[in-house]
Design a protein around this motif. Structure first.
Motif: not given
Ligand code: FES
Lengths: 398, 84
Positions: B9, B11-14, B44-48, B56
């Motif tokens: 992933c 995405g920002t959080m990951c 983004c894997l959609g888990n954050c 993730y």
């Molecule tokens: S940023 Fe990784 S799951 Fe959303």
């Protein structure tokens, strides 16, 4: 700034004489968003260096300030002209200037004092605009006068102003003994014919670069060129953040896909929404990660979207670059934020479509980096784009 | 020899929670092992949303939370072994 559906692009490019640290020419421009009016002033200070720079800065900013106080440009120019100091040796005034005022209907008034004559380029030809001589009384300088032109600008018109650094470049060389005045016309015609949508920025840059070439790559005078281009606006949409209400996902996608212009999506969740709604696949450009100094997740691609990037980290970097002194530094590594910067730069009207759903996790104080709030970053970017690059920016929340 | 699908992933959080380093960790595997892993990336894997336990990854479709470089290597080695 838009006039009858057209956009007025104003830009100036300058290079200094030899290896001088400052430019003796000054260019200032202001747009009045509410009135749809644009005023631009270029001034050339006598000689070069700091003194010239101070003189031209004073002349141009005072002219602009007068005009901003709604003073008629002839009155403003005459007042300045009456008070300009005179060089005792050469018996000429300390600076020259050219001032252009365009209203929301495209009505244009230009007051010139001793600068090289401007060009109006329309449909592949230079148009000669009749000018009125307006005498200004000065006991110490007889025959002082302004030249006033009044005409309506039309769509696709270009106005080109320059300091004598351009028109006198190459002077004395065998192929241009009297400088580049005629050559410049030919050069402009060629540039526009070859690339009919060449931007004001690019045309100004090319003219100054060519003048530098004429002078054997060491300019003999400060050299400035300002181009005003009345053109179809180049639209850009920057969509960032998921909508507050999930029911609006389809709506957001529709707004993005039907937008008439180039499109950027900033944010993984947002990109996923558009991908899901359209059934189009997202591919990450992993090569982006190999660019040295790049500290952001890579950009990605999707059919119909010009650029997809990560959201808040990337936008924060865009804001950082925009607030730097030297935003126009072209030597940055080409990461996702730089790609956005370039697209913003190349657009006239920029719309931010900001989703307002908040990911609470972003506000967790234990995160290793501080994530700004999307809305605030976008607002700061809007302010910077409006003040720094005179862009037309709107924000829509969804 | 079976291949392994790994999705990281981006995405920002990951990314901020350590996902940025995972790619290098995978690349550090010995060549014969690295060649058996198909790496892809997700925006983004959609888990954050509202928390979760980033970063993730997905290994053969199975979502794994709170991945570090060292436990990712371990997981991949196990999966590679199982797929032999
Ligand atoms: S940023 Fe990784 S799951 Fe959303």
């Amino acid at each position: 700034m838009r006039v009858n559906g057209a956009f007025i692009e104003v830009d100036c490019f300058q290079k200094n004489k030899g290896d001088n640290m400052v430019c003796g020419d000054t260019f200032v421009s202001h747009k009045f968003k509410e009135e749809g009016r644009v005023i631009s002033v270029m001034s050339d200070g006598l000689g070069s260096g700091i003194k010239a720079s101070v003189l031209s800065t004073m002349t141009s900013t005072m002219l602009l300030n007068f005009a901003m106080m709604n003073e008629d440009i002839v009155a403003a120019a005459s007042t300045i002209l009456k008070t300009l100091p005179r060089d005792e040796v050469r018996k000429i005034s300390y600076s020259t200037f050219c001032m252009c005022d365009i209203d929301c209907f495209g009505n244009t008034r230009i007051a010139e004092y001793e600068t090289p004559a401007y060009y109006l380029f329309r449909e592949g030809k230079f148009v000669d605009v009749p000018k009125k001589r307006i005498p200004v009384e000065r006991d110490d300088m007889p025959n002082t006068a302004l030249w006033l032109s009044e005409f309506p600008m039309e769509k696709e018109d270009r106005l080109i102003f320059f300091s004598d650094g351009v028109s006198q470049s190459g002077m004395g060389r065998r192929n241009m003994p009297f400088g580049w005045e005629n050559g410049a016309r030919e050069f402009i015609r060629e540039c526009v014919t070859r690339n009919p949508s060449v931007s004001a920025t690019e045309l100004a840059r090319r003219i100054v670069t060519e003048a530098e070439k004429n002078d054997g790559y060491c300019l003999k005078d400060d050299t400035s060129c300002c181009v005003i281009y009345m053109r179809k606006p180049r639209n850009l949409l920057v969509c960032t953040g998921p909508p507050f209400d999930e029911k609006n996902d389809a709506n957001l996608t529709k707004l993005v896909m039907e937008f008439p212009g180039r499109k950027i999506i900033c944010g993984g969740t947002t990109a996923n929404i558009v991908s899901r709604e359209t059934g189009r696949k997202i591919t990450l450009d992993i090569d982006d990660m190999d660019i040295s100094g790049n500290d952001l997740p890579p950009s990605s691609r999707m059919e119909g979207i010009d650029l997809i990037t990560e959201g808040i980290l990337t936008l924060s970097k865009v804001e950082r670059i925009l607030s730097e002194e030297d935003t126009d530094n072209h030597n940055r590594p080409d990461g996702p934020a730089e790609k956005i910067i370039r697209m913003l730069y190349d657009s006239d009207k920029i719309t931010f479509l900001v989703g307002t759903r908040i990911n609470i996790a972003h506000q967790d104080p234990t995160l290793p980096v501080e994530l700004e709030i999307r809305r605030n970053v976008v607002k700061k970017i809007k302010y910077l784009l409006e003040t720094k690059w005179l862009k037309d920016v709107d924000i829509t929340y969804i | 020899m079976g291949k392994i699908e790994l999705k990281i992933c981006m995405g920002t959080m990951c990314y901020v929670m350590g996902g940025a380093e995972l790619r290098a960790a995978v690349d550090s595997l010995p060549r014969e092992e690295r060649e058996r892993i198909n790496v892809s990336y997700a925006p983004c894997l959609g888990n954050c949303n509202d928390g979760g336990e980033p970063p993730y990854v997905q290994v053969n479709g199975r979502t794994i939370a709170r991945v570090s470089s060292s436990n990712l290597i371990q997981i991949l080695k196990e999966e590679l072994h199982n797929a032999l």
